[in-house]
Motif scaffolding. Structure first.
Motif, mmCIF file in Angstrom:
data_model
loop_
_atom_site.group_PDB
_atom_site.id
_atom_site.type_symbol
_atom_site.label_atom_id
_atom_site.label_comp_id
_atom_site.label_asym_id
_atom_site.label_seq_id
_atom_site.Cartn_x
_atom_site.Cartn_y
_atom_site.Cartn_z
ATOM 1 N N HIS A 41 0.813 -1.221 0.000
ATOM 2 C CA HIS A 41 0.000 0.000 0.000
ATOM 3 C C HIS A 41 0.848 1.273 0.000
ATOM 4 C CE1 HIS A 41 -3.295 -2.666 0.602
ATOM 5 N NE2 HIS A 41 -2.817 -3.074 1.755
ATOM 6 N N ASN A 52 1.885 0.737 -4.080
ATOM 7 C CA ASN A 52 0.926 1.814 -4.311
ATOM 8 C C ASN A 52 -0.475 1.300 -4.649
ATOM 9 O OD1 ASN A 52 0.681 4.671 -4.148
ATOM 10 N ND2 ASN A 52 0.296 4.716 -6.336
ATOM 11 N N SER A 54 -4.245 0.697 -3.390
ATOM 12 C CA SER A 54 -5.204 1.123 -2.363
ATOM 13 C C SER A 54 -5.762 -0.111 -1.656
ATOM 14 C CB SER A 54 -6.334 1.951 -2.980
ATOM 15 O OG SER A 54 -6.997 1.242 -4.000
ATOM 16 N N VAL A 73 -8.397 9.883 2.215
ATOM 17 C CA VAL A 73 -7.255 9.387 2.976
ATOM 18 C C VAL A 73 -6.346 10.589 3.199
ATOM 19 C CG1 VAL A 73 -5.334 7.772 3.092
ATOM 20 C CG2 VAL A 73 -7.447 7.116 1.899
ATOM 21 N N HIS A 86 -3.967 11.967 0.445
ATOM 22 C CA HIS A 86 -3.466 10.822 -0.306
ATOM 23 C C HIS A 86 -4.485 10.228 -1.279
ATOM 24 C CE1 HIS A 86 0.473 9.986 1.609
ATOM 25 N NE2 HIS A 86 -0.039 10.778 2.526
ATOM 26 N N TRP A 87 -5.764 10.433 -1.006
ATOM 27 C CA TRP A 87 -6.797 9.899 -1.910
ATOM 28 C C TRP A 87 -8.099 10.614 -1.620
ATOM 29 C CZ3 TRP A 87 -8.913 4.194 -1.883
ATOM 30 C CH2 TRP A 87 -9.393 3.856 -3.151
ATOM 31 N N SER A 104 -8.388 2.104 -6.989
ATOM 32 C CA SER A 104 -7.967 3.345 -7.629
ATOM 33 C C SER A 104 -7.453 3.102 -9.042
ATOM 34 C CB SER A 104 -6.886 4.027 -6.790
ATOM 35 O OG SER A 104 -6.442 5.206 -7.411
ATOM 36 N N GLN A 114 -12.426 10.586 -8.841
ATOM 37 C CA GLN A 114 -11.275 10.746 -7.971
ATOM 38 C C GLN A 114 -10.790 12.183 -8.087
ATOM 39 O OE1 GLN A 114 -8.663 7.105 -7.475
ATOM 40 N NE2 GLN A 114 -9.265 6.883 -9.620
ATOM 41 N N THR A 117 -5.201 14.933 -5.572
ATOM 42 C CA THR A 117 -4.568 14.807 -4.260
ATOM 43 C C THR A 117 -3.403 15.786 -4.155
ATOM 44 O OG1 THR A 117 -2.940 13.165 -4.934
ATOM 45 C CG2 THR A 117 -5.129 12.345 -4.256
ATOM 46 N N TYR A 124 -5.078 7.129 -5.908
ATOM 47 C CA TYR A 124 -4.459 6.783 -4.635
ATOM 48 C C TYR A 124 -2.953 6.985 -4.697
ATOM 49 C CZ TYR A 124 -2.820 3.820 -0.766
ATOM 50 O OH TYR A 124 -2.204 3.342 0.363
ATOM 51 N N GLY A 126 0.024 6.177 -1.968
ATOM 52 C CA GLY A 126 0.280 5.570 -0.670
ATOM 53 C C GLY A 126 1.214 6.378 0.207
ATOM 54 N N PHE A 139 -8.301 7.053 7.027
ATOM 55 C CA PHE A 139 -9.253 6.660 5.995
ATOM 56 C C PHE A 139 -10.641 7.019 6.521
ATOM 57 C CE2 PHE A 139 -5.554 4.215 5.148
ATOM 58 C CZ PHE A 139 -5.573 3.876 3.808
#
Length: 180
Positions: A41, A52, A54, A73, A86-87, A104, A114, A117, A124, A126, A139
């Motif tokens: 992750h 990386n 999700s 996130v 992060h997301w 993601s 999405q 970020t 996403y 990580g 989260f």
């Protein structure tokens, strides 16, 4: 004395909302509350070499009237003065109760979006904190009172956050850690 029934009704509404929101929960087979996140992750970039991907997430007990969900996130420990997003995912259908691992990249439900970020792009990203104390990765699944958030495609995480808070019926949180 007429104010007492109004106050009682207001307090009942607040405690009912709190009880409903208290039943709303977020879980994951991939991450556990307060525990370190696995390398799969972790970001693949910025000096980190993770997968990386999700994590899989599931939620239940959404408040009555939920018309959509959003997921964020956030790292409140990032040394930026404002944390790190992060997301950001929104416009998830109210019928949804989970996202599979790597959603993601593999694809989200139709209509889901999405947001951008702090990495500068949607999707996403990580964890990859600088060395020092471990960071927290919060989260949060948000239950919303609208089917869609009317946002431009390049909306920042802060703009999405503003809209989330404006339409929130409740939220459920799961916090993991990563770092050394």
């Amino acid at each position: 004395m007429p104010r007492l029934p109004i106050l009682a009704a207001a307090l009942t509404a607040v405690f009912t909302f709190a009880a409903q929101a208290g039943d709303f929960s977020l879980s994951s087979p991939d991450i556990a509350e307060g525990q370190p996140m696995a390398e799969r992750h972790v970001l693949n970039g910025f000096g980190c070499s993770g997968g990386n991907s999700s994590p899989a997430l599931a939620w239940n007990g959404a408040p009555a009237g939920t018309k959509s969900f959003a997921l964020t996130v956030y790292d409140p420990d990032a040394p930026t003065g404002s944390g790190w997003w992060h997301w950001v995912v929104y416009d998830l259908p109210a019928t949804l109760a989970a996202l599979p691992a790597d959603a993601s990249r593999r694809g989200l439900p139709q209509g889901a979006r999405q947001g951008r970020t702090d990495f500068g792009a949607p999707g996403y990203g990580g964890p990859c904190p600088p060395s020092g104390a471990p960071h927290r990765y919060v989260f949060t699944v948000h239950a919303l009172d609208v089917e869609t958030l009317e946002l431009p495609p390049d909306a920042s995480a802060a703009m999405v956050g503003f809209m989330l808070h404006s339409h929130s019926l409740g939220r459920a949180v799961l916090t993991a850690r990563y770092g050394w």
